[in-house]
Design a protein around this motif. Structure first.
Motif, PDB file in Angstrom:
ATOM      1  N   THR A 328      -9.322  60.450-142.765  1.00 32.56           N
ATOM      2  CA  THR A 328     -10.674  59.970-143.544  1.00 32.56           C
ATOM      3  C   THR A 328     -11.736  60.840-143.012  1.00 32.56           C
ATOM      4  N   THR A 329     -12.940  60.118-143.210  1.00 34.25           N
ATOM      5  CA  THR A 329     -14.338  60.744-142.904  1.00 34.25           C
ATOM      6  C   THR A 329     -14.317  60.546-141.415  1.00 34.25           C
ATOM      7  N   ASP A 330     -15.154  61.162-140.819  1.00 33.04           N
ATOM      8  CA  ASP A 330     -15.290  60.967-139.114  1.00 33.04           C
ATOM      9  C   ASP A 330     -15.968  59.552-138.877  1.00 33.04           C
ATOM     10  N   MET A 331     -16.622  58.710-139.740  1.00 30.72           N
ATOM     11  CA  MET A 331     -17.103  57.599-139.575  1.00 30.72           C
ATOM     12  C   MET A 331     -16.112  56.435-139.933  1.00 30.72           C
ATOM     13  N   GLU A 332     -15.031  56.823-140.496  1.00 27.10           N
ATOM     14  CA  GLU A 332     -13.978  55.791-140.718  1.00 27.10           C
ATOM     15  C   GLU A 332     -12.741  56.016-140.125  1.00 27.10           C
ATOM     16  N   PRO A 333     -12.428  54.807-139.629  1.00 28.37           N
ATOM     17  CA  PRO A 333     -10.912  54.974-138.898  1.00 28.37           C
ATOM     18  C   PRO A 333      -9.922  55.355-139.905  1.00 28.37           C
ATOM     19  N   SER A 334      -8.983  56.487-139.590  1.00 23.14           N
ATOM     20  CA  SER A 334      -7.682  56.676-140.354  1.00 23.14           C
ATOM     21  C   SER A 334      -7.039  55.357-140.126  1.00 23.14           C
ATOM     22  N   PRO A 335      -5.979  55.770-141.061  1.00 24.67           N
ATOM     23  CA  PRO A 335      -4.653  54.579-140.937  1.00 24.67           C
ATOM     24  C   PRO A 335      -4.032  54.640-139.885  1.00 24.67           C
ATOM     25  N   LEU A 336      -3.839  55.762-139.029  1.00 32.39           N
ATOM     26  CA  LEU A 336      -3.231  55.594-137.749  1.00 32.39           C
ATOM     27  C   LEU A 336      -4.104  55.147-136.627  1.00 32.39           C
ATOM     28  N   ASP A 337      -5.377  55.488-136.797  1.00 32.49           N
ATOM     29  CA  ASP A 337      -6.513  54.799-135.903  1.00 32.49           C
ATOM     30  C   ASP A 337      -6.318  53.461-135.918  1.00 32.49           C
ATOM     31  N   ARG A 338      -6.433  52.810-137.238  1.00 33.03           N
ATOM     32  CA  ARG A 338      -6.048  51.303-137.317  1.00 33.03           C
ATOM     33  C   ARG A 338      -4.819  50.841-136.695  1.00 33.03           C
ATOM     34  N   VAL A 339      -3.606  51.652-136.781  1.00 32.72           N
ATOM     35  CA  VAL A 339      -2.378  50.987-136.029  1.00 32.72           C
ATOM     36  C   VAL A 339      -2.743  51.214-134.637  1.00 32.72           C
ATOM     37  N   ALA A 340      -3.412  52.191-134.119  1.00 34.62           N
ATOM     38  CA  ALA A 340      -3.654  52.237-132.539  1.00 34.62           C
ATOM     39  C   ALA A 340      -4.496  51.088-132.127  1.00 34.62           C
ATOM     40  N   LEU A 341      -5.339  50.695-132.909  1.00 31.56           N
ATOM     41  CA  LEU A 341      -6.032  49.630-132.429  1.00 31.56           C
ATOM     42  C   LEU A 341      -5.496  48.295-132.552  1.00 31.56           C
ATOM     43  N   ARG A 342      -4.559  48.291-133.481  1.00 31.36           N
ATOM     44  CA  ARG A 342      -3.805  47.145-133.469  1.00 31.36           C
ATOM     45  C   ARG A 342      -2.874  46.841-132.341  1.00 31.36           C
ATOM     46  N   CYS A 343      -2.408  48.104-131.833  1.00 31.29           N
ATOM     47  CA  CYS A 343      -1.530  47.955-130.621  1.00 31.29           C
ATOM     48  C   CYS A 343      -2.433  47.748-129.422  1.00 31.29           C
ATOM     49  N   ASP A 344      -3.661  48.311-129.318  1.00 33.11           N
ATOM     50  CA  ASP A 344      -4.683  47.936-128.447  1.00 33.11           C
ATOM     51  C   ASP A 344      -4.755  46.526-128.166  1.00 33.11           C
ATOM     52  N   GLU A 345      -5.036  45.880-129.075  1.00 32.88           N
ATOM     53  CA  GLU A 345      -5.265  44.438-129.408  1.00 32.88           C
ATOM     54  C   GLU A 345      -3.955  43.768-128.560  1.00 32.88           C
ATOM     55  N   LEU A 346      -2.936  44.080-129.066  1.00 31.12           N
ATOM     56  CA  LEU A 346      -1.577  43.361-128.827  1.00 31.12           C
ATOM     57  C   LEU A 346      -1.481  43.464-127.036  1.00 31.12           C
ATOM     58  N   VAL A 347      -1.843  44.595-126.645  1.00 33.02           N
ATOM     59  CA  VAL A 347      -1.418  44.965-125.160  1.00 33.02           C
ATOM     60  C   VAL A 347      -2.611  43.878-124.432  1.00 33.02           C
ATOM     61  N   GLU A 348      -3.787  44.171-124.826  1.00 28.30           N
ATOM     62  CA  GLU A 348      -4.749  43.320-124.219  1.00 28.30           C
ATOM     63  C   GLU A 348      -4.560  41.969-124.120  1.00 28.30           C
ATOM     64  N   ALA A 349      -4.056  41.464-125.516  1.00 27.93           N
ATOM     65  CA  ALA A 349      -3.724  39.987-125.370  1.00 27.93           C
ATOM     66  C   ALA A 349      -2.327  39.740-124.786  1.00 27.93           C
ATOM     67  N   TRP A 350      -1.570  40.556-124.468  1.00 26.94           N
ATOM     68  CA  TRP A 350      -0.358  40.391-123.643  1.00 26.94           C
ATOM     69  C   TRP A 350      -0.798  40.244-122.178  1.00 26.94           C
ATOM     70  N   ARG A 351      -1.758  40.948-121.855  1.00 28.60           N
ATOM     71  CA  ARG A 351      -2.189  41.136-120.326  1.00 28.60           C
ATOM     72  C   ARG A 351      -2.996  39.942-119.917  1.00 28.60           C
ATOM     73  N   ARG A 352      -3.626  39.189-121.210  1.00 33.84           N
ATOM     74  CA  ARG A 352      -4.456  38.041-120.701  1.00 33.84           C
ATOM     75  C   ARG A 352      -3.962  36.828-121.235  1.00 33.84           C
ATOM     76  N   THR A 353      -2.908  36.766-121.796  1.00 30.47           N
ATOM     77  CA  THR A 353      -2.109  35.549-122.286  1.00 30.47           C
ATOM     78  C   THR A 353      -1.914  34.671-121.114  1.00 30.47           C
ATOM     79  N   SER A 354      -1.906  33.248-121.489  1.00 30.34           N
ATOM     80  CA  SER A 354      -1.444  32.195-120.554  1.00 30.34           C
ATOM     81  C   SER A 354      -0.262  31.516-121.047  1.00 30.34           C
ATOM     82  N   ALA A 355       0.399  32.010-122.278  1.00 36.49           N
ATOM     83  CA  ALA A 355       1.572  31.684-122.622  1.00 36.49           C
ATOM     84  C   ALA A 355       2.764  32.143-121.753  1.00 36.49           C
ATOM     85  N   ARG A 356       3.917  31.479-121.744  1.00 36.23           N
ATOM     86  CA  ARG A 356       5.225  32.434-121.401  1.00 36.23           C
ATOM     87  C   ARG A 356       5.698  32.923-122.515  1.00 36.23           C
ATOM     88  N   VAL A 357       6.073  34.118-122.344  1.00 37.52           N
ATOM     89  CA  VAL A 357       6.386  35.119-123.628  1.00 37.52           C
ATOM     90  C   VAL A 357       7.691  35.711-123.240  1.00 37.52           C
TER      91      VAL A 357
END
Length: 409
Positions: A328-357
């Protein structure tokens, strides 16, 4: 109240005489005799219904002992007020519904952990078993592959195994339980037993939320059969959440979660982001074909700890690299960029969770190189996600043919 365990095995003992199974052949410890329990040297508890009370109301026993059949098993109260539950002695015929209002908890519970260990979780949920309750394994036999495997499971369930001839006192407190790892990642191939291992580890928990990340299956009979088999195998009291917002769930939860699994989750994220090669993206301003470029694998991957960028999904096929499915354009994330961001969010939440998982994921790196661009993208994205979550997990194990191989750091 004194509880003497003359024997702790199933009806045939362990090893079973004449049995040629691997479990009986492996048993090197002293043989366990068939289960036999004597209370205060005056009351013998037998699984034979004819020798135990047939009424649900308490019945006086010898020397001031009170015995009562409950839906959970035979409850014995001693003259000193000590309370014992023998779950292996159950009333024949229709059972009364369980009382959800918990009376005083039991001091000692004798339980067969190889027969529906989720019963222990239900006792904990209803307050019959507390951290001060001593839970002892009885009825043991070749349903478990070895004494070592039995010990491994009992640690997860907070149950102890004792040798024949052990005397228990209701006033004795249980040994301090090992604290469970907060984050566990279980890896394995198809039909490796990874889901069963995850469920086994949490079977005796009071409350568990099962997190299903896969598709509903629509009208596909084979997929619906797999979903039904997973559901039937889980304890009925477990809650179920169907979501792909794992990051949000990890941030909001403080209980016990079983996530099954990360492979179906990342496939769903590819769907949601329109990131498969050739898949149309609702937000893309333009669409290009798959761009194959020659690039050394080591230079083509994402920087350690950084969010993957466009083109950060190499595969290991003779040094080639699969780039974004479309740019896509340089200003808009590509589809794979959005996948990468979702993975980043998951890893960060996994690192900080107070749940037992406990999370289940596919180990996809052992097979041949996928023949399609989609297969290579999936393999690489899931492989990187597994690595990142493993670094933030207290325990990681690989499941192969039902055998558990710990992966220490």
């Amino acid at each position: 109240m004194r509880i003497f365990l003359e024997g702790t095995a199933g009806p045939e003992g362990w090893p079973s005489p004449g049995c040629r199974c691997a479990s009986c052949g492996r048993t090197s410890a002293l043989p366990r005799r068939p289960l036999s329990v004597v209370v205060d040297d005056v009351v013998r508890l037998s699984p034979d219904p004819s020798s135990t009370p047939s009424r649900t109301s308490p019945r006086p026993g010898p020397d001031g002992h009170s015995m009562e059949h409950t839906p959970d098993g035979l409850a014995v109260t001693g003259p000193d007020g000590g309370r014992l539950l023998h779950t292996g002695i159950r009333r024949v015929g229709r059972e009364e519904p369980r009382d959800e209002q918990a009376p005083a908890p039991y001091d000692v519970v004798l339980l067969d952990p190889l027969d529906r260990p989720e019963r222990l979780g239900d006792l904990r949920r209803r307050g019959r078993v507390t951290p001060r309750t001593r839970v002892v394994a009885v009825g043991l036999d070749h349903r478990v592959p070895s004494e070592a495997e039995l010990a491994r499971r009992l640690v997860f369930w907070g149950v102890e195994a004792v040798p024949d001839g052990t005397a228990l006192e209701t006033r004795d407190l249980p040994s301090p339980a090992r604290s469970a790892p907060r984050r566990t990642l279980l890896l394995g191939g198809a039909r490796s037993g990874k889901s069963e291992e995850a469920e086994l580890r949490l079977a005796a928990e009071a409350e568990v939320t099962y997190v299903a990340t896969g598709p509903s299956g629509g009208d596909d009979p084979s997929w619906l059969a797999r979903v039904r088999a997973h559901r039937d195998r889980r304890p009925a009291r477990w809650g179920t959440v169907e979501t792909t917002d794992l990051a949000g769930l990890l941030r909001a939860s403080s209980g016990t979660l079983l996530i099954d699994g990360l492979g179906t989750w990342i496939a769903a994220v590819f769907d949601e982001c329109g990131a498969w090669p050739g898949q149309e993206s609702e937000t893309a301003q333009g669409r290009n074909t798959l761009d194959d470029q020659d690039s050394p694998h080591e230079n083509g991957g994402p920087r350690e700890g950084a969010a993957p960028r466009r083109g950060d999904y190499p595969h290991e096929d003779e040094g080639h690299r699969e780039n974004d499915a479309f740019r896509t354009t340089d200003m808009e994330p590509s589809p794979l960029d959005r996948v990468a961001l979702r993975c980043d969010e998951l890893v960060e939440a996994w690192r900080r969770t107070s749940a037992r998982v406990v999370a289940v994921s596919d180990e996809v790196g052992f097979g041949v190189i996928p023949a399609t661009a989609s297969g290579r993208l999936f393999r690489d994205a899931l492989g990187r996600l597994n690595q990142r979550l493993a670094r933030e997990s207290e325990e990681v194990a690989l499941i192969v043919a039902g055998r558990v191989l710990p992966l220490p750091i």
